[in-house]
Design a protein around this motif. Structure first.
Motif, PDB file in Angstrom:
ATOM      1  N   GLY A 140      47.945  36.688  40.348  1.00 46.03           N
ATOM      2  CA  GLY A 140      49.027  37.620  40.636  1.00 46.03           C
ATOM      3  C   GLY A 140      49.065  38.798  39.678  1.00 46.03           C
ATOM      4  N   ASP A 141      48.457  38.648  38.492  1.00 48.17           N
ATOM      5  CA  ASP A 141      48.374  39.788  37.577  1.00 48.17           C
ATOM      6  C   ASP A 141      47.387  40.795  38.153  1.00 48.17           C
ATOM      7  OD1 ASP A 141      50.065  38.529  35.859  1.00 48.17           O
ATOM      8  OD2 ASP A 141      48.700  38.510  34.142  1.00 48.17           O
ATOM      9  N   GLY A 142      47.595  42.034  37.859  1.00 44.87           N
ATOM     10  CA  GLY A 142      46.652  43.066  38.275  1.00 44.87           C
ATOM     11  C   GLY A 142      45.359  42.933  37.488  1.00 44.87           C
TER      12      GLY A 142
ATOM     13  N   MET B 297      51.488  24.676  34.525  1.00 44.04           N
ATOM     14  CA  MET B 297      50.573  25.693  34.053  1.00 44.04           C
ATOM     15  C   MET B 297      50.278  26.665  35.199  1.00 44.04           C
ATOM     16  SD  MET B 297      47.127  25.026  32.018  1.00 44.04           S
ATOM     17  CE  MET B 297      46.045  26.297  31.567  1.00 44.04           C
ATOM     18  N   ALA B 298      50.271  27.932  34.903  1.00 42.43           N
ATOM     19  CA  ALA B 298      50.064  28.969  35.917  1.00 42.43           C
ATOM     20  C   ALA B 298      48.624  28.942  36.430  1.00 42.43           C
ATOM     21  CB  ALA B 298      50.375  30.339  35.321  1.00 42.43           C
ATOM     22  N   GLU B 299      48.484  29.241  37.699  1.00 41.17           N
ATOM     23  CA  GLU B 299      47.156  29.354  38.298  1.00 41.17           C
ATOM     24  C   GLU B 299      46.460  30.589  37.738  1.00 41.17           C
ATOM     25  OE1 GLU B 299      45.644  27.266  40.587  1.00 41.17           O
ATOM     26  OE2 GLU B 299      47.323  25.945  40.117  1.00 41.17           O
ATOM     27  N   THR B 300      45.136  30.490  37.604  1.00 40.55           N
ATOM     28  CA  THR B 300      44.359  31.629  37.109  1.00 40.55           C
ATOM     29  C   THR B 300      43.275  31.992  38.105  1.00 40.55           C
ATOM     30  OG1 THR B 300      42.809  30.216  35.908  1.00 40.55           O
ATOM     31  CG2 THR B 300      44.752  30.981  34.696  1.00 40.55           C
ATOM     32  N   ARG B 301      42.724  33.163  37.895  1.00 40.29           N
ATOM     33  CA  ARG B 301      41.588  33.606  38.709  1.00 40.29           C
ATOM     34  C   ARG B 301      40.535  34.183  37.770  1.00 40.29           C
ATOM     35  NH1 ARG B 301      41.517  39.387  39.873  1.00 40.29           N
ATOM     36  NH2 ARG B 301      43.397  40.347  39.042  1.00 40.29           N
ATOM     37  N   PRO B 302      39.271  34.041  38.130  1.00 37.73           N
ATOM     38  CA  PRO B 302      38.209  34.568  37.280  1.00 37.73           C
ATOM     39  C   PRO B 302      38.007  36.067  37.496  1.00 37.73           C
ATOM     40  CG  PRO B 302      37.260  33.479  39.174  1.00 37.73           C
ATOM     41  CD  PRO B 302      38.753  33.286  39.265  1.00 37.73           C
ATOM     42  N   VAL B 303      37.633  36.728  36.443  1.00 37.81           N
ATOM     43  CA  VAL B 303      37.297  38.148  36.494  1.00 37.81           C
ATOM     44  C   VAL B 303      35.988  38.328  35.736  1.00 37.81           C
ATOM     45  CG1 VAL B 303      38.024  40.479  35.842  1.00 37.81           C
ATOM     46  CG2 VAL B 303      39.725  38.813  36.562  1.00 37.81           C
ATOM     47  N   TRP B 304      35.044  39.037  36.338  1.00 38.60           N
ATOM     48  CA  TRP B 304      33.744  39.278  35.721  1.00 38.60           C
ATOM     49  C   TRP B 304      33.608  40.758  35.425  1.00 38.60           C
ATOM     50  CZ3 TRP B 304      34.457  36.369  40.160  1.00 38.60           C
ATOM     51  CH2 TRP B 304      34.283  34.997  40.020  1.00 38.60           C
ATOM     52  N   VAL B 305      32.963  41.061  34.285  1.00 40.49           N
ATOM     53  CA  VAL B 305      32.847  42.445  33.834  1.00 40.49           C
ATOM     54  C   VAL B 305      31.420  42.733  33.397  1.00 40.49           C
ATOM     55  CG1 VAL B 305      33.717  44.160  32.184  1.00 40.49           C
ATOM     56  CG2 VAL B 305      35.205  42.291  32.928  1.00 40.49           C
ATOM     57  N   ILE B 306      30.948  43.919  33.718  1.00 39.40           N
ATOM     58  CA  ILE B 306      29.737  44.462  33.104  1.00 39.40           C
ATOM     59  C   ILE B 306      30.184  45.711  32.359  1.00 39.40           C
ATOM     60  CG2 ILE B 306      27.462  45.494  33.433  1.00 39.40           C
ATOM     61  CD1 ILE B 306      27.127  43.751  35.915  1.00 39.40           C
ATOM     62  N   TYR B 307      29.977  45.687  31.056  1.00 42.00           N
ATOM     63  CA  TYR B 307      30.383  46.807  30.210  1.00 42.00           C
ATOM     64  C   TYR B 307      29.313  47.892  30.231  1.00 42.00           C
ATOM     65  CZ  TYR B 307      33.992  43.626  28.590  1.00 42.00           C
ATOM     66  OH  TYR B 307      35.060  42.763  28.543  1.00 42.00           O
TER      67      TYR B 307
END
Length: 99
Positions: free
Chosen positions: A24-26, A1-11
């Protein structure tokens, strides 16, 4: 399974989002206007939202109780027995009827 990273957003509408994207994804394309933020900014915004929700809930509950008390007082003033006034108004407080 690919490693992931968290991304946080305020809309832009004030809501928040949290995603896990492949390492590695943008930066991800957002579903609506907003900006990527740090975990600390995201957490601070969540606390603001929770505090506002709690304050709104408290204000609504206070208004509901005040309305029930006003209905109860009006029923008592109209000559209804206390038990009936409580049942009809929903008021269950312990204060004596207003004079």
């Amino acid at each position: 399974m690919a490693e992931t990273r968290p991304v946080w957003v305020i809309y832009d509408d004030g809501s928040t989002g949290h995603m896990e994207i492949p390492e590695g994804d943008g930066d991800p394309a957002l579903a609506k206007p907003g900006r990527l933020v740090t975990e600390a900014e995201y957490t601070a915004r969540l606390e603001e939202i929770r505090a506002a929700r709690a304050a709104r809930h408290e204000a609504e509950e206070t208004a509901r109780l005040e309305a029930a008390r006003a209905d109860y007082d009006a029923l008592i003033a109209g000559g209804f027995p206390e038990a009936t006034a409580r049942r009809l108004s929903g008021y269950q407080g312990t204060q004596a009827p207003a004079a």
